[in-house]
Design a protein around this motif. Structure first.
Motif, PDB file in Angstrom:
ATOM      1  N   PHE A  31       0.839  -1.210   0.000  1.00  0.00           N
ATOM      2  CA  PHE A  31       0.000   0.000   0.000  1.00  0.00           C
ATOM      3  C   PHE A  31       0.869   1.254   0.000  1.00  0.00           C
ATOM      4  N   VAL A  32       1.859   1.286   0.874  1.00  0.00           N
ATOM      5  CA  VAL A  32       2.716   2.461   0.985  1.00  0.00           C
ATOM      6  C   VAL A  32       3.487   2.690  -0.312  1.00  0.00           C
ATOM      7  N   ALA A  33       4.015   1.612  -0.912  1.00  0.00           N
ATOM      8  CA  ALA A  33       4.787   1.744  -2.148  1.00  0.00           C
ATOM      9  C   ALA A  33       3.930   2.268  -3.288  1.00  0.00           C
ATOM     10  N   VAL A  34       2.734   1.704  -3.452  1.00  0.00           N
ATOM     11  CA  VAL A  34       1.859   2.139  -4.550  1.00  0.00           C
ATOM     12  C   VAL A  34       1.431   3.589  -4.375  1.00  0.00           C
ATOM     13  N   ARG A 276       6.054  12.530   1.788  1.00  0.00           N
ATOM     14  CA  ARG A 276       4.807  11.761   1.885  1.00  0.00           C
ATOM     15  C   ARG A 276       4.960  10.503   2.736  1.00  0.00           C
ATOM     16  N   TYR A 277       6.186   9.924   2.778  1.00  0.00           N
ATOM     17  CA  TYR A 277       6.379   8.697   3.549  1.00  0.00           C
ATOM     18  C   TYR A 277       6.343   8.957   5.047  1.00  0.00           C
ATOM     19  N   GLN A 278       6.582  10.194   5.459  1.00  0.00           N
ATOM     20  CA  GLN A 278       6.442  10.523   6.882  1.00  0.00           C
ATOM     21  C   GLN A 278       4.979  10.427   7.318  1.00  0.00           C
ATOM     22  N   ILE A 279       4.075  10.440   6.342  1.00  0.00           N
ATOM     23  CA  ILE A 279       2.637  10.334   6.616  1.00  0.00           C
ATOM     24  C   ILE A 279       2.132   8.934   6.292  1.00  0.00           C
ATOM     25  N   LEU A 280       2.556   8.396   5.122  1.00  0.00           N
ATOM     26  CA  LEU A 280       2.024   7.114   4.667  1.00  0.00           C
ATOM     27  C   LEU A 280       2.461   5.954   5.557  1.00  0.00           C
ATOM     28  N   VAL A 281       3.738   5.907   5.914  1.00  0.00           N
ATOM     29  CA  VAL A 281       4.234   4.758   6.691  1.00  0.00           C
ATOM     30  C   VAL A 281       3.541   4.649   8.050  1.00  0.00           C
ATOM     31  N   PRO A 282       3.491   5.728   8.860  1.00  0.00           N
ATOM     32  CA  PRO A 282       2.780   5.575  10.141  1.00  0.00           C
ATOM     33  C   PRO A 282       1.290   5.329   9.966  1.00  0.00           C
TER      34      PRO A 282
END
Length: 471
Positions: A31-34, A276-282
């Protein structure tokens, strides 16, 4: 001993469950990667209604011996005036290469570049045919459409696919340039009215002026200047600023409208290092932590179907020992999942763990407690694998949608933000946001969030104790 034995047995069963491993560890990373590749660099940021004007300031300052006005570079005056314009915000670009790339890639409709000679050229603007000092030839930038910005060293890079947006920004720059240039040119011209050279020229054009002695002409000049000023008393032609020319209250530059450009788009196919990964990962770490309800529910259903729970009840083991023995392996899996996804986020997506990474430990633990508590509750309510799948999936998805795990909470209406706090997810996301996004984490917010998550866990466990039937 009985608790450890039960926990070890269930932990071995969970380790062999490939279906649960895919849901808990692989799916969140997919999900995070896509989404990381699909969403833009502004993902998760609250929309700003103001028009963004991107500027690269290469100006090298005023020429030598510029005189008493201005006392700073013209680029600073230009930026101050532009920042005072309502509904505008200024974004400062660091390099020409980055500015050109942003326009070429369509990230900005246009970028204004203040060239190195911007202040020198603007300082030379004049209505006069000759200027002092003579090494600065006069420059008249005015033409049919306003100010010829290219003459002044203002380059406008435009994206041909965003002409409307670029035109709006160009007009804003034109208006600001007029407010800067016109008072300066008028002020310089009006200073010449009544000086010796002006009166000598008057003597050439008006024959009777030759009869006036030079000493009288010297006193007559300032009188001419004062007379013109009284005739047009709504204006101050010597002011050289727009506020001074129009005799209006000057406004200081709005420094709050300035913001440096920071690339948030990452690199490579996965856009590693993007904000964006600071938001998507958590967000997906929290969301999939609660998918543990499926694993725990299936475990209880399988044991009921096989008659294991009935045999355990017949053994000399207390009810609390049985439940604790089943809760411990689930908690181990939940904690491992949380740390695994944060580590994978750093390695695969280049996310940062913030300035205080040790603060993630209590957040992961308290989130795992809450997830295990909810999982035990669903295990007590569901009697079949179908019920586990329906109840668990529906509950997890609804809570994820309400809490902001699926959509950043900053994009939600204020009422929905307040309502989201009925979910444990929202409290976990608050704590992660403080640690992963805020450079100076608010520990009171983190402590409160962890405390509330523990209260959720305690409440879920009490309900589970009441509802779970071990037969």
């Amino acid at each position: 001993m009985s608790i450890g034995t039960l926990a070890g047995k269930d932990l071995r069963l969970l380790r062999r469950d490939a279906r649960s491993a895919v849901i808990l560890f692989v799916m969140p990373l997919l999900f995070v990667a896509v989404l990381g590749m699909a969403v833009g660099e502004g993902f998760g940021q609250k929309p700003d209604d103001r028009i963004r004007i991107s500027i690269l300031n290469l100006d090298q300052g005023l020429p030598p011996n510029p005189g008493p006005f201005p006392n700073r570079a013209w680029s600073e005056i230009f930026l101050d005036d532009l920042s005072n314009t309502a509904d505008l915000r200024i974004e400062l670009i660091p390099t020409r290469e980055e500015a050109e790339a942003m326009v070429r890639q369509g990230k900005r409709s246009c970028v204004l570049i203040l060239e190195p000679e911007f202040s020198v050229r603007l300082h030379a603007c004049s209505f006069l045919s000759k200027t002092d000092p003579p090494e600065l030839p006069p420059l008249n930038p005015l033409y049919r459409d306003g100010v010829n910005v290219n003459e002044l060293g203002l380059t406008i890079l435009k994206d041909p696919t965003q002409q409307v947006a670029a035109s709006i920004i160009e007009q804003a720059a034109q208006v600001t340039m007029l407010r800067v240039v016109i008072p300066w040119m008028i002020g310089k011209a009006f200073e010449r009215v009544g000086d010796e050279k002006f009166m000598a020229r008057m003597a050439e054009d008006i024959p009777l002026m030759k009869l006036v002695p030079g000493s009288v002409r010297k006193e007559l000049g300032p009188g001419v200047q004062k007379g013109i000023a009284k005739l047009f008393d709504r204006y101050n032609f010597t002011a050289k600023t727009w506020a001074g020319l129009t005799k209006s209250e000057p406004r200081p530059g709005n420094q709050g409208s300035y913001s440096p450009y920071v690339s948030q788009d990452g690199s490579g196919l996965l856009k590693r290092g993007a904000l964006r990964y600071q938001i998507l990962v958590p967000a997906y770490t929290v969301m999939f932590a609660f998918f543990l309800v499926l694993t725990v529910g299936w475990l209880f259903v399988a044991e009921r179907r096989q008659g294991t729970l009935i045999r355990l009840r017949a053994a000399p083991i207390y009810r609390g020992e049985i439940l604790l023995g089943k809760m411990i392996p689930c908690l181990v899996i939940a904690v491992f999942q949380g740390f695994f996804l944060l580590l994978a986020g750093k390695i695969l997506f280049g996310m940062s763990w913030g300035t205080q990474p040790w603060g993630l430990i209590p957040v992961v633990l308290s989130t795992a407690f809450a997830a295990v508590g909810m999982s035990m509750l669903i295990a007590g309510l569901a009697r079949t694998e179908t019920q586990v799948a329906v109840y668990g999936t529906l509950l997890v998805l609804v809570l994820a949608g309400i809490s902001g795990s699926m959509m950043p909470r900053d994009l939600m209406p204020e009422e929905m933000k307040s309502f989201s706090y009925i979910t444990p997810h929202a409290w976990a996301l608050d704590a992660y946001s403080q640690l992963l996004v805020n450079p100076i984490p608010a520990w009171n917010v983190i402590g409160l969030s962890c405390g509330v998550l523990c209260l959720f866990a305690f409440g879920f466990m009490m309900l589970a104790w009441w509802r779970i039937q071990l037969d």
